[in-house]
Scaffold this motif. Structure first.
Motif, PDB file in Angstrom:
ATOM      1  N   LYS A 175       0.843  -1.194   0.000  1.00 28.72           N
ATOM      2  CA  LYS A 175       0.000   0.000   0.000  1.00 28.72           C
ATOM      3  C   LYS A 175       0.876   1.240   0.000  1.00 28.72           C
ATOM      4  O   LYS A 175       1.871   1.302   0.712  1.00 28.72           O
ATOM      5  CB  LYS A 175      -0.893   0.000   1.245  1.00 28.72           C
ATOM      6  N   LEU A 176       0.491   2.221  -0.788  1.00 26.93           N
ATOM      7  CA  LEU A 176       1.093   3.542  -0.752  1.00 26.93           C
ATOM      8  C   LEU A 176      -0.034   4.503  -0.452  1.00 26.93           C
ATOM      9  O   LEU A 176      -1.015   4.564  -1.191  1.00 26.93           O
ATOM     10  CB  LEU A 176       1.749   3.903  -2.086  1.00 26.93           C
ATOM     11  N   ALA A 177       0.088   5.218   0.645  1.00 28.84           N
ATOM     12  CA  ALA A 177      -0.937   6.190   1.029  1.00 28.84           C
ATOM     13  C   ALA A 177      -0.352   7.586   0.915  1.00 28.84           C
ATOM     14  O   ALA A 177       0.772   7.833   1.355  1.00 28.84           O
ATOM     15  CB  ALA A 177      -1.410   5.918   2.452  1.00 28.84           C
ATOM     16  N   ILE A 178      -1.107   8.478   0.295  1.00 32.43           N
ATOM     17  CA  ILE A 178      -0.697   9.867   0.138  1.00 32.43           C
ATOM     18  C   ILE A 178      -1.750  10.730   0.807  1.00 32.43           C
ATOM     19  O   ILE A 178      -2.938  10.604   0.511  1.00 32.43           O
ATOM     20  CB  ILE A 178      -0.577  10.255  -1.348  1.00 32.43           C
ATOM     21  N   GLY A 179      -1.328  11.605   1.699  1.00 26.81           N
ATOM     22  CA  GLY A 179      -2.263  12.501   2.357  1.00 26.81           C
ATOM     23  C   GLY A 179      -1.846  12.808   3.777  1.00 26.81           C
ATOM     24  O   GLY A 179      -0.918  12.212   4.319  1.00 26.81           O
ATOM     25  N   ILE A 223      -2.016   6.759   9.372  1.00 28.27           N
ATOM     26  CA  ILE A 223      -3.018   6.067  10.193  1.00 28.27           C
ATOM     27  C   ILE A 223      -4.205   5.547   9.385  1.00 28.27           C
ATOM     28  O   ILE A 223      -5.065   4.880   9.924  1.00 28.27           O
ATOM     29  CB  ILE A 223      -3.536   6.992  11.324  1.00 28.27           C
ATOM     30  N   ASP A 224      -4.238   5.823   8.089  1.00 21.72           N
ATOM     31  CA  ASP A 224      -5.370   5.407   7.263  1.00 21.72           C
ATOM     32  C   ASP A 224      -5.396   3.881   7.125  1.00 21.72           C
ATOM     33  O   ASP A 224      -4.378   3.253   6.861  1.00 21.72           O
ATOM     34  CB  ASP A 224      -5.273   6.044   5.879  1.00 21.72           C
ATOM     35  N   ASP A 235      -6.621  12.160   1.897  1.00 23.04           N
ATOM     36  CA  ASP A 235      -7.277  13.437   2.211  1.00 23.04           C
ATOM     37  C   ASP A 235      -8.706  13.455   1.699  1.00 23.04           C
ATOM     38  O   ASP A 235      -8.987  12.949   0.618  1.00 23.04           O
ATOM     39  CB  ASP A 235      -6.513  14.613   1.597  1.00 23.04           C
ATOM     40  N   ASN A 236      -9.612  14.046   2.455  1.00 19.13           N
ATOM     41  CA  ASN A 236     -11.001  14.131   2.005  1.00 19.13           C
ATOM     42  C   ASN A 236     -11.308  15.478   1.366  1.00 19.13           C
ATOM     43  O   ASN A 236     -12.444  15.773   1.060  1.00 19.13           O
ATOM     44  CB  ASN A 236     -11.978  13.829   3.148  1.00 19.13           C
TER      45      ASN A 236
END
Length: 173
Positions: free
Chosen positions: A106-110, A115-116, A126-127
């Protein structure tokens, strides 16, 4: 030791502040963008899955290329929606057939990426920001050798272009 702790804290907070990624360019176009690609004649290739039904934990907004029926699909109202329309798609899976899936990849950006818990390969956390697809005039004409599951934004016709391995499908708002 105190200097190392201060420097480490500064670097970690500095890294968390920048929650935007530009690919093929030096920066994103505005603060409402999480991920943005440079203009040109290249699209983004979606993750290939053996079937949409095998995707566990998919949330609304997930986009995939389903090799079982050769279609680009996105998750909407907890159901898979077809973006390809045409059923003649093809894909050569030779490169991935011998590979084992890394379930935790997984790569999470934001801003809350650390913690996502949303499952996915690329998760924009980001929302209040969005991804900007690769943009070009007439991707069906300028992408010389498109891959199955490729997407781009057609700036000439103001529409989403999706390639299923055989033909392009176009979507206008």
């Amino acid at each position: 030791m105190k200097k190392i702790i201060i420097l480490t804290t500064f670097l970690l907070s500095f890294n968390l502040y920048f929650t935007q990624v530009a690919i093929g360019k030096s920066s994103v176009s505005n603060p409402s963008v999480s991920l943005e690609f440079a203009d040109g004649n290249k699209g983004i290739i979606l993750p290939w899955v053996t079937s949409a039904a095998s995707v566990i934990g998919a949330v609304d907004g997930t986009v995939i290329y389903d090799i079982s029926d050769k279609k680009v699909k996105y998750r909407k109202s907890s159901m898979w929606t077809d973006l390809s329309i045409d059923t003649t798609g093809t894909v050569n899976t030779t490169l991935q057939n011998s590979k084992t899936e890394l379930v935790g990849a997984k790569l999470a950006i934001g801003s809350n990426s650390s913690i996502d818990t949303t499952s996915g390969i690329l998760v924009l956390t980001d929302n209040n920001k969005a991804m900007v697809l690769p943009k070009m005039d007439n991707p069906h004409l300028v992408i010389v050798n498109p891959a199955a599951g490729m997407m781009a934004y057609d700036t000439a016709n103001h529409q989403l272009a999706v390639f299923n391995g055989t033909v392009w499908t176009f979507w206008k708002p």
